[in-house]
Motif scaffolding. Structure first.
Motif, mmCIF file in Angstrom:
data_model
loop_
_atom_site.group_PDB
_atom_site.id
_atom_site.type_symbol
_atom_site.label_atom_id
_atom_site.label_comp_id
_atom_site.label_asym_id
_atom_site.label_seq_id
_atom_site.Cartn_x
_atom_site.Cartn_y
_atom_site.Cartn_z
ATOM 1 N N GLU A 22 0.854 -1.175 0.000
ATOM 2 C CA GLU A 22 0.000 0.000 0.000
ATOM 3 C C GLU A 22 0.898 1.235 0.000
ATOM 4 O OE1 GLU A 22 -0.740 -0.157 4.849
ATOM 5 O OE2 GLU A 22 -2.312 -0.733 3.447
ATOM 6 N N PRO A 23 0.444 2.320 -0.648
ATOM 7 C CA PRO A 23 1.306 3.511 -0.776
ATOM 8 C C PRO A 23 1.410 4.260 0.548
ATOM 9 C CG PRO A 23 -0.847 3.912 -1.772
ATOM 10 C CD PRO A 23 -0.838 2.477 -1.357
ATOM 11 N N ASP A 24 2.405 3.932 1.370
ATOM 12 C CA ASP A 24 2.610 4.667 2.607
ATOM 13 C C ASP A 24 3.363 5.964 2.328
ATOM 14 O OD1 ASP A 24 5.149 3.831 2.037
ATOM 15 O OD2 ASP A 24 5.364 2.528 3.781
ATOM 16 N N GLY A 25 3.681 6.694 3.389
ATOM 17 C CA GLY A 25 4.326 7.986 3.223
ATOM 18 C C GLY A 25 5.651 7.910 2.504
ATOM 19 N N ARG A 26 6.452 6.865 2.800
ATOM 20 C CA ARG A 26 7.762 6.756 2.168
ATOM 21 C C ARG A 26 7.628 6.534 0.668
ATOM 22 N NH1 ARG A 26 10.405 4.209 6.024
ATOM 23 N NH2 ARG A 26 9.302 2.276 5.585
ATOM 24 N N VAL A 27 6.664 5.709 0.254
ATOM 25 C CA VAL A 27 6.460 5.461 -1.171
ATOM 26 C C VAL A 27 5.954 6.725 -1.865
ATOM 27 C CG1 VAL A 27 5.122 4.137 -2.844
ATOM 28 C CG2 VAL A 27 6.083 3.001 -0.840
ATOM 29 N N LEU A 28 5.035 7.451 -1.212
ATOM 30 C CA LEU A 28 4.500 8.671 -1.821
ATOM 31 C C LEU A 28 5.586 9.736 -1.961
ATOM 32 C CD1 LEU A 28 0.998 8.917 -0.110
ATOM 33 C CD2 LEU A 28 1.534 8.177 -2.434
ATOM 34 N N TRP A 29 6.408 9.879 -0.941
ATOM 35 C CA TRP A 29 7.495 10.856 -1.049
ATOM 36 C C TRP A 29 8.483 10.455 -2.131
ATOM 37 C CZ3 TRP A 29 7.357 15.577 0.194
ATOM 38 C CH2 TRP A 29 6.668 16.038 1.314
ATOM 39 N N PHE A 30 8.732 9.154 -2.249
ATOM 40 C CA PHE A 30 9.605 8.683 -3.326
ATOM 41 C C PHE A 30 9.020 9.047 -4.689
ATOM 42 C CE2 PHE A 30 10.451 5.386 -6.505
ATOM 43 C CZ PHE A 30 11.828 5.418 -6.546
ATOM 44 N N THR A 31 7.712 8.841 -4.852
ATOM 45 C CA THR A 31 7.071 9.165 -6.132
ATOM 46 C C THR A 31 7.119 10.658 -6.401
ATOM 47 O OG1 THR A 31 5.592 7.285 -5.788
ATOM 48 C CG2 THR A 31 4.974 8.861 -7.487
ATOM 49 N N VAL A 32 6.895 11.467 -5.364
ATOM 50 C CA VAL A 32 6.968 12.917 -5.538
ATOM 51 C C VAL A 32 8.379 13.330 -5.952
ATOM 52 C CG1 VAL A 32 6.875 15.118 -4.302
ATOM 53 C CG2 VAL A 32 5.064 13.431 -3.983
ATOM 54 N N ALA A 33 9.387 12.757 -5.300
ATOM 55 C CA ALA A 33 10.770 13.093 -5.654
ATOM 56 C C ALA A 33 11.088 12.686 -7.087
ATOM 57 C CB ALA A 33 11.732 12.412 -4.671
ATOM 58 N N VAL A 34 10.623 11.496 -7.486
ATOM 59 C CA VAL A 34 10.868 11.050 -8.858
ATOM 60 C C VAL A 34 10.160 11.970 -9.852
ATOM 61 C CG1 VAL A 34 10.404 9.190 -10.499
ATOM 62 C CG2 VAL A 34 11.296 8.659 -8.246
ATOM 63 N N ALA A 35 8.924 12.382 -9.526
ATOM 64 C CA ALA A 35 8.180 13.267 -10.420
ATOM 65 C C ALA A 35 8.885 14.604 -10.572
ATOM 66 C CB ALA A 35 6.762 13.461 -9.893
ATOM 67 N N LEU A 36 9.363 15.174 -9.461
ATOM 68 C CA LEU A 36 10.077 16.447 -9.539
ATOM 69 C C LEU A 36 11.359 16.306 -10.352
ATOM 70 C CD1 LEU A 36 9.659 17.779 -5.881
ATOM 71 C CD2 LEU A 36 8.588 18.684 -7.954
#
Length: 906
Positions: free
Chosen positions: A459-473
């Motif tokens: 499930e997309p926890d905070g660490r996964v979401l922050w990773f996705t945000v960093a990759v998107a940026l």
């Protein structure tokens, strides 16, 4: 609640801004009226005075803009304006937007999916108190083997009582239990025995009731209690609080439910779920013989909590000394050879905040390899979108020039282009998270096809979401800078001149476009070559000669442990089942074994003597042992090289006496112990039992597919009344077609014996290489996606080139150029770019393959070499073919250019 807060904050911001602008307008009006009054006193008419005042104050606009720039939220308004403009621009090109978003979503989604598994298996901490202080104890044989967590009861007691580095040492061996709850059918559940300090040391609190404590774990008089998981409570009792006090049968023992573990607690191993927790002192009542009383039997999994201020080096030093004492105690009761092997074991102490290392050690390397692969895929996607944006910026050249002419600076244009790129990346990230959810669960399902049951919850926890945000940026900045560079270098005067179609575009833009395509081709070659390496290794494993024929063989495991039958009754039942199975239509032969081939484990024994062989000092005596029934080797397709097979008469009488014990040896054992001598009739002795060798069979894989076949000895399970309970059936039809008949025969003959796992031998073997299959499949998939994205990038560049050179193509055709010449020109451009990419990519691919081989050859590569030119050539040819296909559509478009239409611009 958060939405209301945000709404109120936004309303306050808007009210404050409106109040600010109202006061600003009043201030401007006041200054205008004051200035008009001054001019009237100077004798100027009202109309002229007002005109001059307006010119001086610019109708207040200049003052208002300056005041607005001082407003603290002005930057937010500018960003909003950039995003709104970017949305309008994207809506005008829906095809471009869809392709760009999908390209990025594939790259971001693949990275998020793999990172989600890495997070779940390697980074996510156990839901316990201070997990960073937990450590796992591991052993290995002198560093030569992979470490594992398995200790004897005696070792646990000594380490627990004598150490000074732990605030608590816990043991929790896992097991599977036959369970019957009131009103439900019997089922087999995953569970664990736990020491009385298990939950207190971890700091886990009960969701309902209480958990097992030291008062429950008393050897000799344990409390007959059990703790169930929240998931079991939900699925079987619908979260009924009345579960407390209920009695459930566990291995025919009535146990009272006293508590429920928290919802988030699943045990010590990520990827598994322990539905039942029993006091370790209950083990002697459930197992016969008991493991706790078996000296030297290693079955306990240990985890400790370090005392505050104690580091790993200090813990390792003390525990290794204590472990050495236990080894010496075990060695004292063994023979000389076994004593030397016992003292060779070493202890490791490793951090365990993320749980036990079993699944991490199995899947960490494949996941890290795949993380590198999807990283390259993301770079290809970024280069692809960057090249698309470069071509699109040529079409927007006049727009950007107008903005420059109206006063927009270079940084202002850069901000606008980066805002559009980040908007694309943000939309792609949202789609990528959605794709990653399904992809990661599909990967978990693939991982679960292996030997170990895996129940990972992704499930997309905070660490996964922050990773996705960093990759998107990161991706937004990476591909957003490419079109920004030529836009900032552009001068607006030439761009505003009405030029013929195709004369737009700067040299910098063309160079960047080519560089992007070349980089995509090079990275795709690296991916395709690595995929070819893994695919070749998997193909070799699947075609490896295992010493048996895996096709059309069915494995049927029975579970007679709690059936109530004696060994004699089971032996008679098994004989009858063999006869019945062989009579089933479609079954060619049937037999029985203790351990099926390639099972990842087995039984090892050390013989007292082998007739005619003298052991050397320090020589290992270990033999691998299996118990099989007659026709086992015929059923598997393993050749009998000499002597005879087992038969039913071996379990009988001769001359009034029971026939002597017999055994079969494999080719490796015959060569090792007997050399050129005939092994038939030789005896191998274990204590007081002497076995006569009656035949030699071909070597077959016992533990793993890639192992060197060890010396192996086979006993007749029917002769020894051994509890071998796995039937092997060779069929002339699809194995699944006879499963129903097999189950019916078992119910008729041994109605109290449940049928356990039923699988084909091919599926059983494939489960042993699930890691290799996962890496090969996914690297091939991502390599194909990379080549596809590179082909799209090349197509976009060629399409732009054809559009830009329409006039030139028309003039060439008007002057007599043939269609083949035009086709050759476009294809040559494509192959030149592809050739540059191949020239860069092939050496890098060979270097990457060498790196892969140096780290993964033992576990993942079989029969392939990193420097194999065929693998690199296959990757290069695949990419060249993709480039050629990408050039077809632009080339056909070039052939359709009308010379007269093109010459109208001249």
């Amino acid at each position: 609640m958060g939405l209301w807060k945000e709404t109120l904050r936004r309303a306050g911001y808007l009210w404050g801004r409106a109040r600010f602008e109202q006061e600003l307008d009043q201030e401007i009006q006041f200054h205008l009226e004051a200035r008009v009054a001054e001019l009237e006193q100077a004798g100027m008419p009202n109309r002229a005075a007002m005109a001059k005042a307006r010119r001086e104050f610019g109708s207040g606009a200049r003052v208002r803009e300056e005041a607005r720039s001082a407003w603290q939220f002005g930057w937010l308004e500018d960003v909003g304006a950039d995003l709104r403009y970017g949305l309008r621009t994207m809506s005008r090109s829906p095809g471009f937007t869809a392709v760009a978003v999908l390209s990025l979503a594939l790259g971001i989604g693949a990275n998020t999916a793999i990172f989600s598994l890495i997070d779940a298996l390697m980074l996510r901490a156990l839901p316990v108190t201070e997990p960073e202080r937990l450590v796992e104890l591991l052993t290995n044989r002198g560093g030569a083997s992979r470490p594992f967590n398995a200790f004897s009861w005696q070792t646990y007691q000594h380490l627990r009582d004598a150490n000074t580095v732990f605030s608590g040492l816990i043991a929790a061996p896992t097991d599977r239990f036959y369970t019957r709850a009131q009103g439900s059918d019997p089922e087999r559940l995953e569970g664990q025995f736990v020491t009385g300090n298990f939950f207190p040391v971890l700091g886990v609190k009960a969701e309902l009731g209480r958990l097992i404590g030291p008062e429950d774990d008393r050897m000799g008089s344990p409390a007959p209690v059990v703790v169930v998981s929240w998931q079991y409570w939900n699925s079987r009792f619908s979260l009924d609080p009345g579960i407390l006090g209920k009695v459930i049968q566990v291995e025919d023992q009535p146990l009272t439910v006293v508590g429920v573990t928290p919802r988030e607690f699943f045990g010590l191993q990520m990827g598994s779920r322990q539905d039942l927790s029993l006091p370790l002192a209950m083990e002697p009542l459930l197992h016969h013989p008991t493991y706790t009383s078996s000296a030297g039997y290693k079955w306990l999994r240990l985890m400790g909590r370090l005392n505050p201020g104690v580091g790993l080096p200090e813990a390792r030093a003390e525990l290794n000394g204590l472990f050495r004492q236990t080894l010496e105690a075990e060695a004292a009761v063994n023979d000389t050879q076994t004593r030397a092997q016992t003292l060779n074991w070493k202890l490791q102490v490793e951090p365990a905040g993320a749980g036990l290392s079993r699944l991490r050690s199995q899947f960490s390397r494949p996941l890290l390899v795949l993380m590198g692969v999807v990283g390259l895929l993301l770079l290809i996607a970024c280069a692809n979108v960057a090249s698309m944006l470069l071509a699109r910026s040529a079409a927007r050249q006049r727009e950007l020039a107008v903005r420059r002419a109206l006063g927009a600076g270079q940084l202002r244009l850069l901000r606008q282009l980066l805002a559009e790129a980040l908007l694309l990346s943000a939309i792609a990230a949202g789609l990528g998270i959605w794709l990653a959810y399904f992809a990661s669960n599909a990967l978990v399902a693939l991982m679960a096809t292996g030997r170990l049951p895996i129940t990972l919850r992704i499930e997309p926890d905070g660490r996964v979401l922050w990773f996705t945000v960093a990759v998107a940026l990161l991706t937004g900045v990476l591909f957003g800078l490419a079109p920004a560079a030529p836009a900032m270098a552009m001068t607006h005067a030439p761009a505003l001149n009405p030029a013929p179609r195709g004369l737009g575009g700067t040299r910098l833009r063309r160079l960047l476009g080519r560089a992007m395509v070349v980089s995509q081709v090079a990275l795709s070659v690296v991916l395709l070559t690595a995929a070819g390496l893994f695919a070749g290794s998997l193909r070799n494993l699947e075609n490896l000669n295992l010493g048996f024929d895996r096709d059309h063989v069915l494995l049927v495991a029975l579970e007679p442990a709690r059936s109530g039958y004696t060994a004699e009754q089971l032996a008679r039942g098994y004989r009858e089942l063999l006869e019945r199975f062989q009579a089933i239509a479609g079954v060619r032969s049937a037999s029985l074994c203790w351990i099926a081939p390639v099972s990842g484990g087995g039984t090892m024994l050390s013989p007292s003597s082998v007739e005619g062989y003298v052991y050397r000092p320090q020589e290992s005596r270990t033999l691998y042992i299996n118990w099989v029934a007659p026709r086992y080797f015929e059923t598997l397709g393993t050749p009998l090289l000499a002597g005879r097979d087992f038969n039913m008469q071996d379990d009988g009488m001769r001359d009034g006496r029971r026939r002597p014990l017999v055994a079969l040896v494999n080719r490796r054992m015959a060569g090792y112990y007997f050399g050129d001598r005939n092994p038939i009739g030789r005896h191998v002795t274990f204590g007081e039992k002497a076995y006569e060798s009656i035949g030699v069979v071909e070597d077959s894989k016992y533990l793993e597919m890639r192992e060197d076949t060890p010396p192996t000895l086979y006993f007749n399970t029917l002769q020894e009344r051994h509890n071998a309970s796995q039937f092997v059936l060779r069929t002339a039809v699809t194995p699944s077609a006879v499963i129903g008949d097999v189950r019916r025969q078992v119910r008729d003959v041994l109605k109290n014996v449940p049928v356990g796992k039923v699988t084909t031998l091919a599926g059983h073997v494939n489960a042993s290489i699930v890691q290799q299959r996962m890496v090969a499949m996914l690297s091939g998939l991502f390599g194909g996606l990379g080549a596809f994205l590179a082909a799209i990038g090349l197509y976009g560049l060629l399409a732009y080139m054809v559009a830009r050179r329409t006039n030139e193509i028309g003039i060439r055709m008007a002057l007599g150029a043939r269609r083949a010449d035009v086709m050759r020109m476009v294809v040559a451009e494509a192959m030149a770019l592809a050739g540059c990419g191949l020239a860069l990519g092939v050496p890098v691919a060979l270097a990457v393959n060498g790196l892969i081989a140096s780290h993964l050859e033992k576990d993942f590569l079989a029969g392939v070499t990193a420097s194999d030119p065929g693998t690199a050539a296959a990757g290069a040819l695949a990419m060249a073919a993709a480039a050629l296909l990408a050039a077809c559509i632009p080339a056909r478009r070039a052939l359709k250019v009308d010379p007269m239409e093109a010459l109208r611009y001249e």
